[in-house]
Design a protein around this motif. Sequence first.
Motif, PDB file in Angstrom:
ATOM      1  N   GLU A  36     -26.737 -68.020 -26.213  1.00 22.90           N
ATOM      2  CA  GLU A  36     -25.597 -68.731 -26.800  1.00 22.90           C
ATOM      3  C   GLU A  36     -25.380 -68.387 -28.274  1.00 22.90           C
ATOM      4  O   GLU A  36     -24.293 -68.582 -28.800  1.00 22.90           O
ATOM      5  CB  GLU A  36     -25.822 -70.254 -26.681  1.00 22.90           C
ATOM      6  CG  GLU A  36     -25.773 -70.779 -25.257  1.00 22.90           C
ATOM      7  CD  GLU A  36     -26.356 -72.195 -25.140  1.00 22.90           C
ATOM      8  OE1 GLU A  36     -26.633 -72.805 -26.204  1.00 22.90           O
ATOM      9  OE2 GLU A  36     -26.553 -72.670 -24.016  1.00 22.90           O
ATOM     10  N   TYR A  37     -26.416 -67.869 -28.934  1.00 18.81           N
ATOM     11  CA  TYR A  37     -26.355 -67.678 -30.384  1.00 18.81           C
ATOM     12  C   TYR A  37     -25.499 -66.459 -30.729  1.00 18.81           C
ATOM     13  O   TYR A  37     -25.684 -65.381 -30.159  1.00 18.81           O
ATOM     14  CB  TYR A  37     -27.760 -67.502 -30.961  1.00 18.81           C
ATOM     15  CG  TYR A  37     -27.837 -67.636 -32.465  1.00 18.81           C
ATOM     16  CD1 TYR A  37     -27.559 -68.848 -33.080  1.00 18.81           C
ATOM     17  CD2 TYR A  37     -28.195 -66.556 -33.268  1.00 18.81           C
ATOM     18  CE1 TYR A  37     -27.651 -68.984 -34.459  1.00 18.81           C
ATOM     19  CE2 TYR A  37     -28.287 -66.679 -34.645  1.00 18.81           C
ATOM     20  CZ  TYR A  37     -28.009 -67.900 -35.237  1.00 18.81           C
ATOM     21  OH  TYR A  37     -28.101 -68.034 -36.607  1.00 18.81           O
ATOM     22  N   ARG A  85     -31.321 -74.467 -33.968  1.00 16.33           N
ATOM     23  CA  ARG A  85     -30.059 -74.784 -33.298  1.00 16.33           C
ATOM     24  C   ARG A  85     -29.089 -73.607 -33.400  1.00 16.33           C
ATOM     25  O   ARG A  85     -29.091 -72.864 -34.386  1.00 16.33           O
ATOM     26  CB  ARG A  85     -29.421 -76.027 -33.922  1.00 16.33           C
ATOM     27  CG  ARG A  85     -30.246 -77.281 -33.673  1.00 16.33           C
ATOM     28  CD  ARG A  85     -29.602 -78.518 -34.296  1.00 16.33           C
ATOM     29  NE  ARG A  85     -28.234 -78.717 -33.851  1.00 16.33           N
ATOM     30  CZ  ARG A  85     -27.886 -79.201 -32.661  1.00 16.33           C
ATOM     31  NH1 ARG A  85     -28.813 -79.546 -31.783  1.00 16.33           N
ATOM     32  NH2 ARG A  85     -26.619 -79.351 -32.336  1.00 16.33           N
ATOM     33  N   THR A  86     -28.250 -73.473 -32.395  1.00 24.11           N
ATOM     34  CA  THR A  86     -27.317 -72.339 -32.372  1.00 24.11           C
ATOM     35  C   THR A  86     -26.208 -72.493 -33.401  1.00 24.11           C
ATOM     36  O   THR A  86     -25.447 -71.549 -33.630  1.00 24.11           O
ATOM     37  CB  THR A  86     -26.700 -72.194 -30.972  1.00 24.11           C
ATOM     38  OG1 THR A  86     -26.103 -73.434 -30.575  1.00 24.11           O
ATOM     39  CG2 THR A  86     -27.755 -71.804 -29.954  1.00 24.11           C
ATOM     40  N   SER A  87     -26.098 -73.643 -34.053  1.00 24.22           N
ATOM     41  CA  SER A  87     -25.083 -73.835 -35.095  1.00 24.22           C
ATOM     42  C   SER A  87     -25.609 -73.491 -36.489  1.00 24.22           C
ATOM     43  O   SER A  87     -24.854 -73.546 -37.467  1.00 24.22           O
ATOM     44  CB  SER A  87     -24.593 -75.292 -35.074  1.00 24.22           C
ATOM     45  OG  SER A  87     -25.697 -76.180 -35.195  1.00 24.22           O
ATOM     46  N   GLN A  88     -26.893 -73.133 -36.602  1.00 19.51           N
ATOM     47  CA  GLN A  88     -27.463 -72.800 -37.909  1.00 19.51           C
ATOM     48  C   GLN A  88     -27.211 -71.337 -38.263  1.00 19.51           C
ATOM     49  O   GLN A  88     -27.432 -70.443 -37.438  1.00 19.51           O
ATOM     50  CB  GLN A  88     -28.972 -73.065 -37.920  1.00 19.51           C
ATOM     51  CG  GLN A  88     -29.363 -74.542 -37.926  1.00 19.51           C
ATOM     52  CD  GLN A  88     -30.876 -74.704 -37.913  1.00 19.51           C
ATOM     53  OE1 GLN A  88     -31.486 -74.744 -36.848  1.00 19.51           O
ATOM     54  NE2 GLN A  88     -31.478 -74.779 -39.092  1.00 19.51           N
ATOM     55  N   ASN A  89     -26.800 -71.105 -39.500  1.00 23.97           N
ATOM     56  CA  ASN A  89     -26.596 -69.748 -39.992  1.00 23.97           C
ATOM     57  C   ASN A  89     -27.914 -69.157 -40.472  1.00 23.97           C
ATOM     58  O   ASN A  89     -28.743 -69.866 -41.048  1.00 23.97           O
ATOM     59  CB  ASN A  89     -25.614 -69.739 -41.164  1.00 23.97           C
ATOM     60  CG  ASN A  89     -24.211 -70.127 -40.741  1.00 23.97           C
ATOM     61  OD1 ASN A  89     -23.640 -69.491 -39.870  1.00 23.97           O
ATOM     62  ND2 ASN A  89     -23.672 -71.170 -41.356  1.00 23.97           N
ATOM     63  N   PRO A  90     -28.116 -67.847 -40.284  1.00 24.46           N
ATOM     64  CA  PRO A  90     -29.318 -67.220 -40.846  1.00 24.46           C
ATOM     65  C   PRO A  90     -29.249 -67.185 -42.364  1.00 24.46           C
ATOM     66  O   PRO A  90     -28.167 -67.146 -42.955  1.00 24.46           O
ATOM     67  CB  PRO A  90     -29.289 -65.808 -40.249  1.00 24.46           C
ATOM     68  CG  PRO A  90     -27.893 -65.569 -39.809  1.00 24.46           C
ATOM     69  CD  PRO A  90     -27.300 -66.905 -39.505  1.00 24.46           C
ATOM     70  N   ASP A  91     -30.410 -67.212 -42.988  1.00 24.41           N
ATOM     71  CA  ASP A  91     -30.499 -67.142 -44.447  1.00 24.41           C
ATOM     72  C   ASP A  91     -30.329 -65.685 -44.888  1.00 24.41           C
ATOM     73  O   ASP A  91     -30.919 -64.780 -44.299  1.00 24.41           O
ATOM     74  CB  ASP A  91     -31.848 -67.681 -44.910  1.00 24.41           C
ATOM     75  CG  ASP A  91     -31.858 -68.016 -46.389  1.00 24.41           C
ATOM     76  OD1 ASP A  91     -31.728 -67.075 -47.201  1.00 24.41           O
ATOM     77  OD2 ASP A  91     -32.011 -69.202 -46.740  1.00 24.41           O
ATOM     78  N   GLN A  92     -29.548 -65.463 -45.931  1.00 28.57           N
ATOM     79  CA  GLN A  92     -29.315 -64.103 -46.407  1.00 28.57           C
ATOM     80  C   GLN A  92     -30.338 -63.656 -47.443  1.00 28.57           C
ATOM     81  O   GLN A  92     -30.471 -62.460 -47.725  1.00 28.57           O
ATOM     82  CB  GLN A  92     -27.902 -64.004 -47.011  1.00 28.57           C
ATOM     83  CG  GLN A  92     -26.786 -64.328 -46.035  1.00 28.57           C
ATOM     84  CD  GLN A  92     -26.762 -63.394 -44.841  1.00 28.57           C
ATOM     85  OE1 GLN A  92     -26.917 -62.179 -44.982  1.00 28.57           O
ATOM     86  NE2 GLN A  92     -26.593 -63.954 -43.645  1.00 28.57           N
ATOM     87  N   ASP A  93     -31.056 -64.615 -48.025  1.00 25.36           N
ATOM     88  CA  ASP A  93     -31.975 -64.281 -49.123  1.00 25.36           C
ATOM     89  C   ASP A  93     -33.421 -64.136 -48.677  1.00 25.36           C
ATOM     90  O   ASP A  93     -34.207 -63.451 -49.324  1.00 25.36           O
ATOM     91  CB  ASP A  93     -31.886 -65.350 -50.217  1.00 25.36           C
ATOM     92  CG  ASP A  93     -30.493 -65.433 -50.808  1.00 25.36           C
ATOM     93  OD1 ASP A  93     -29.875 -64.362 -50.990  1.00 25.36           O
ATOM     94  OD2 ASP A  93     -30.020 -66.556 -51.061  1.00 25.36           O
ATOM     95  N   LYS A  94     -33.811 -64.803 -47.614  1.00 25.98           N
ATOM     96  CA  LYS A  94     -35.190 -64.692 -47.120  1.00 25.98           C
ATOM     97  C   LYS A  94     -35.164 -64.427 -45.620  1.00 25.98           C
ATOM     98  O   LYS A  94     -34.095 -64.282 -45.017  1.00 25.98           O
ATOM     99  CB  LYS A  94     -35.988 -65.954 -47.441  1.00 25.98           C
ATOM    100  CG  LYS A  94     -35.448 -67.252 -46.861  1.00 25.98           C
ATOM    101  CD  LYS A  94     -36.298 -68.438 -47.331  1.00 25.98           C
ATOM    102  CE  LYS A  94     -35.770 -69.750 -46.765  1.00 25.98           C
ATOM    103  NZ  LYS A  94     -36.582 -70.912 -47.229  1.00 25.98           N
ATOM    104  N   GLY A  95     -36.335 -64.357 -45.028  1.00 25.68           N
ATOM    105  CA  GLY A  95     -36.403 -64.076 -43.601  1.00 25.68           C
ATOM    106  C   GLY A  95     -35.996 -65.266 -42.752  1.00 25.68           C
ATOM    107  O   GLY A  95     -35.814 -66.389 -43.253  1.00 25.68           O
ATOM    108  N   ASN A  96     -35.851 -65.027 -41.445  1.00 24.06           N
ATOM    109  CA  ASN A  96     -35.474 -66.081 -40.504  1.00 24.06           C
ATOM    110  C   ASN A  96     -36.384 -66.031 -39.282  1.00 24.06           C
ATOM    111  O   ASN A  96     -36.678 -64.950 -38.769  1.00 24.06           O
ATOM    112  CB  ASN A  96     -34.026 -65.902 -40.043  1.00 24.06           C
ATOM    113  CG  ASN A  96     -33.036 -65.965 -41.193  1.00 24.06           C
ATOM    114  OD1 ASN A  96     -32.689 -67.035 -41.658  1.00 24.06           O
ATOM    115  ND2 ASN A  96     -32.602 -64.796 -41.665  1.00 24.06           N
ATOM    116  N   ILE A  97     -36.836 -67.203 -38.854  1.00 31.03           N
ATOM    117  CA  ILE A  97     -37.566 -67.319 -37.591  1.00 31.03           C
ATOM    118  C   ILE A  97     -36.702 -68.152 -36.650  1.00 31.03           C
ATOM    119  O   ILE A  97     -36.440 -69.328 -36.921  1.00 31.03           O
ATOM    120  CB  ILE A  97     -38.948 -67.973 -37.783  1.00 31.03           C
ATOM    121  CG1 ILE A  97     -39.806 -67.150 -38.732  1.00 31.03           C
ATOM    122  CG2 ILE A  97     -39.654 -68.130 -36.435  1.00 31.03           C
ATOM    123  CD1 ILE A  97     -41.130 -67.806 -39.097  1.00 31.03           C
TER     124      ILE A  97
END
Length: 724
Positions: free
Chosen positions: A195-196, A173-185
């Motif tokens: 929109e993100y 979802r476009t309201s989710q923040n990326p994780d700073q400690d691990k990777g993001n898919i």
Amino acid sequence: MLDLIKKIKQTNDFSFSETFSIYNNCSRMIMKDQNEGMKVLIYILEQRRKFDHSLDEMLADIVESVGFYPYLIKEKLTLSSTNSKVRLISNTSIKIPGKVFHDEQMYLSRLLSTDKNLVVSAPTSFGKSLLIEDIIASFEYRNIVIIQPTLALLDETRRKLKRYQDNYKLILRTSQNPDQDKGNIFLFTAERVNEYSMFESVDFLIIDEFYKLSSRRDDERSDTLNNAFSYLLKRFNPKFYLLGPNIEGISEGFEEKYNAKFFKTDYSLVACEEHNIYENYKNKFGERGEKKAIKERVLFDLLLKKRNENTLIYCSSPYRARYLSKAYLEYLIEKGVTHSDVNIDIIEWIERYVSKDWSLIKLLRMGIAIHDGALQKHITSTIIDYFNNGTIKQLFCTATIIEGVNTSAKNVIFFDKKKGANTFVDHFDYSNIRGRAGRMMEHYVGKVYNFNPVPTYDEIIVDIPFHEQNPISNEVLINIEEDEVIDKNSEQYQYIKSLPKNERELFSNNSLYIKGQKDLLEKIRSEVHSHHELLCWDSTPTYDQLSYCLGLAWDFLTKPDTVYRPMTKSRLVKITFDYGWNKNINELVRNTYSYILENQNKNKSDAVDDAIRDSFQILRHWFQYKIPKWLIVVNEIQKFVCLEEGKRPGNYLYYASSIENDFIQENLAILSEFGVPRSAIDKIKDKIPVNLNQDEVIKEIRTKKLFLMEDLLDYERKKLSENL
């Protein structure tokens, strides 16, 4: 080749000498023409029980010679030489436990480990998606974006990638923040990429069904995908992997400019037989009267014969899928066929939350279902699960099956020759439908039954508009830097250049019909004083406010020649306002049912089915896609004008978000994304604090084991537990 295949199919048992002879002939054919030899080998594997097993080592060596390594594991064949055993080990994935690549998968995997970007055209049964997992399992890339055309495909991918959640946060979802400690898919549609706003970096980009970039295939989302691709390339310069089927080439110069390699292959581990049913009924098949009845009768007779084999029946529209499935059900009842005793847990949910009179219930009990873009996501994913595990055998589907899900069948029936009401299936579409017949590691040989002539072959070269710019829409051109524009003297570019810079930025960010946005801007400028109360609302609009704003969107944000029948502007306003008031799909079904009875000559049974179909279509297409986008664009333009005029602007974002999320509490909306029914979300919502973010919500459900709540139906419990 054909004679040998015929012999393999028709003979019941082969002696040692016959087995040796066939294996020897197959081996010789591979050396002479690998594709023909591979087809024979696939039939040998399909009919393997007929052959003398004392020659299994010989068979293993033949399988290994063409790189069919996954079938060595499946058939438990043992290689005879050390060299061949070493080659098997080298084709075994070191990243994905238990996975063995066939030769061309391994070739592409190695290419992906170089600095080259990759554009792949390969058959549906090639196993292109395994390479996606291979990229992720390497753990070389911190932030990966996967763009797929449908939410159903994204949900399917999410389920496959759940095993990597220790290393990657899955963002849907476009309201989710990326994780700073691990990777993001980031599992996004192209719209959501645009929109993100929280991309910090993108290291790898994957676009599935990349042919949707083409502006020549009449896909309304081509502009959006081009803008998403262009934006990510320009801002982050990620490595990329584009994949799709049946494509002959891409825009000239793209490979050189973006350090990419276009790779086309017909390599396949399944064979496909085509049976031209229409040839036996020349001038007897048609769309009306007796010819229509004959065509349907031939279909139903064939389906009865294939009742115990997984079969997809291609239909032109949701209406056709429902009509044919119900007609087939009546045919089975006439034939005295009784329903199966298989437990189908979604039936209880349908009876409770949709209607006991929906014909889908009777279909499911007979091992039949429908699949189209109008159904709710959790229903379509459940039906595909039933189909894949054999609970249902026969699936009447639309074009969504081509690009919306990853499933295949023993049999595919090309019954309707159109997509929708007026567009004929072309050879590219047909190839994609045909590609669903057979499945690697499951069906060695798929069968296609053609009730229509196969469309004439036409070579598909995928144009990439932001690169080629011929043709290119205003909606893509407006996002291209001036020094990248190829024809600065074109009337099209001169129009965009003539727009004031602040307006150009406004229209570009909105990513919708540019000329329509310009006309809408001028319309609002002319009425901002006289209609300020209708324009400038917050939270929830009155009927008049919604009518005015949706009316503006309908009139100005739709490209010429767009047809929305049977939807009308006035009806759209009414059903949107009523849904915002009731917040209930059942109420929408009831109102639509009444509307159909009053305005159409339908019996009650057909009216129920049509009301459910239309309501789900309204929910998916209008409420969850079109209306939120329209309202956001109108919102941005009215805000622009109000600030020009020194007036207080409105804010439609809350209402637009509420409609898109089906009025589900903001932090629980991700559950709907995960394929959890609204009814289950409503039952657990009081157990979850409002201040928890979306990621914490999922942990809360797991920790408290809310999927074990007593008032949940078995179906709801399963959808909660298996998806979280």
